[in-house]
Design an enzyme around this catalytic site. Structure first.
Site: not given
Length: 474
Positions: A298-300
């Site tokens: 997540p967020d990557s």
């Protein structure tokens, strides 16, 4: 933004993959080891003359001398019958091991004659507790004359005893990709989730029953990152009971270097590209052929715009490609979901740019997309966003929506509105369908996003006040 701090973690081993219990076997996988269970004998196994072996309660027991100079000066292994190694094939070596004293040892898969070229050469750290180790690797050459060794010598500390059991070397090349949902019946409830651990540690708190009934007893993902000192052991503790009960485990891989480049509350990750690739290989091998869902980093994708150096952005894409490819190759019954941000972030980036980032990250090797992870947008908004994003991809992907905290949609905070906004509410519990492939509690409800707005707890720490807010909000 998403860091999860585990309440209780087990002691780490220094190297390798540690999985208590027996390794799973896929129907198309080929077992290369003979008599790996040592039920009645050590047949087909050998030890060097200074390292006698015997059966001890269904395990191989090796008496290892002190004073040896090199690791290979004391060996046990199997070379009769020799087994084949095929160049480019994918393998998982797994075994249980312990010793009478802590030692860092070496295992190899190599030619069984000069020049003893190895295709696997890995250290592993044993303690007095029986642990399971597993290593995924790719065959580096073609031979019909390979052997497996455990190099036990060359150590300070004197003589010791080594025990080995449940040894398996699987060639998993050709194992068909499976449907993990079809292989299970519903989603796993994590018995060691952060809310469950808080309940265990606070038996006299008046809120415990409410939190257990409304939140902790529901299926949710477990997050894994560098804060977990023994990732494979934790993966096994989560997966094994779930699979035994016929339930589908949901996992989150969250350890990419430069993590949370925009938000900063959950910064960190593996030390470099090589360390991350080793970690991902461990993660995938720990799952092996069992059914699972994995949300990858997540967020990557979203925070690539906050990575200033072009070289670091290139590394980010390289690591995401490696992760998705590795799960595909070494965890064939796992569905992976690539980070696809959320409605607010995704529209800020612009969908054509977001789709380009996903393509560069290797989304073709992902089963699907993950949207709204750790965020608050309503489910219907997230479905519309993912559907529109799919129209920009070469091949549309199924997607999951994180509904853990979206029961009232986004908050109205002026600063970091994604970070513990006040007066939010639990969303739909885990289910198939609901307008997406699945609705899942990916973020653990009650876990803080950081010291901000409605919480004074650091990122990933369970906050019972947040939990009660999510439960009681109207």
């Amino acid at each position: 933004m998403r860091w999860i701090v585990r309440g209780v973690v087990t002691a780490a081993l220094a190297f390798g993959v540690v999985i208590p219990g027996s390794a799973p076997t896929a129907s198309a996988a080929t077992e290369l080891i003979v008599n790996g269970a040592f039920t009645t004998s050590t047949a087909n196994w050998w030890g060097t003359g200074n390292t006698p072996i015997s059966v001890d309660a269904g395990q191989l027991k090796a008496a290892v001398p002190g004073g040896t100079a090199k690791p290979w000066d004391a060996l046990v292994g199997q070379k009769v019958p020799a087994f084949p190694i095929r160049q480019g094939h994918k393998y998982i070596l797994a075994f249980d091991a312990r010793a009478s004293a802590a030692r860092t040892l070496q295992t190899t898969v190599q030619l069984n004659a000069e020049p003893f070229t190895g295709t696997l050469n890995k250290p592993f750290a044993v303690t007095t507790k029986k642990q399971r180790f597993a290593f995924g690797f790719t065959g580096g050459f073609e031979t019909t004359q390979a052997e497996l060794t455990f190099q036990l010598g060359g150590l300070a500390g004197g003589a010791y005893t080594f025990w080995l059991d449940n040894v398996s070397l699987l060639d998993i090349t050709g194992t068909p990709a499976g449907n993990p949902v079809a292989q299970t019946n519903g989603f796993a409830v994590d018995p060691l989730s952060n809310p469950k651990e808080w309940i265990r540690l606070n038996p006299n708190d008046d809120r415990k029953t409410t939190i257990d009934n409304a939140l902790a007893s529901k299926p949710m993902a477990r997050w894994f990152g560098g804060w977990v000192p023994n990732i494979s052991d934790e993966i096994q503790q989560y997966i094994a009971p779930a699979i035994a009960a016929g339930k589908l485990p949901v996992l989150v891989a969250y350890n990419i270097p430069g993590r949370d480049a925009c938000g900063g509350h959950s910064s960190g990750g593996a030390g470099n590209v090589a360390a991350y690739k080793e970690w991902i290989q461990t993660f995938a091998a720990a799952i092996g052929t069992r059914p699972a869902l994995v949300i990858v980093e997540p967020d990557s994708i979203g925070d690539i715009g906050c990575i200033k150096l072009e070289e670091e952005r290139t590394f980010r894409y390289e690591m995401l490609n490696f992760a998705l490819q590795t799960f595909k190759e070494f965890a064939p019954n796992t569905w992976t979901y690539a980070d696809a941000t959320n409605k607010g972030w995704g529209y800020d980036i612009k969908l054509p740019e977001l789709s380009t980032r996903l393509k560069l990250a290797g989304v073709a090797n992902a089963h699907g997309l993950a949207v709204n992870v750790s965020n608050y947008f309503f489910t219907d908004e997230s479905i519309a966003f993912a559907t529109e994003l799919n129209s920009h991809l070469d091949t549309p992907k199924p997607f999951i929506v994180d509904t853990s905290r979206n029961g009232k949609g986004p908050g109205n905070e002026q600063v970091d509105p994604w970070c513990n906004p006040r007066d939010r509410k639990l969303g739909s519990v885990a289910q198939q369908g609901g307008g997406a492939e699945m609705l899942l509690w990916v973020k653990v409800p009650g876990d803080s996003d950081g010291v901000c707005n409605a919480s004074t707890e650091p990122a990933g720490r369970f906050d019972p006040n947040l939990a009660m807010m999510l439960i009681n909000s109207r």
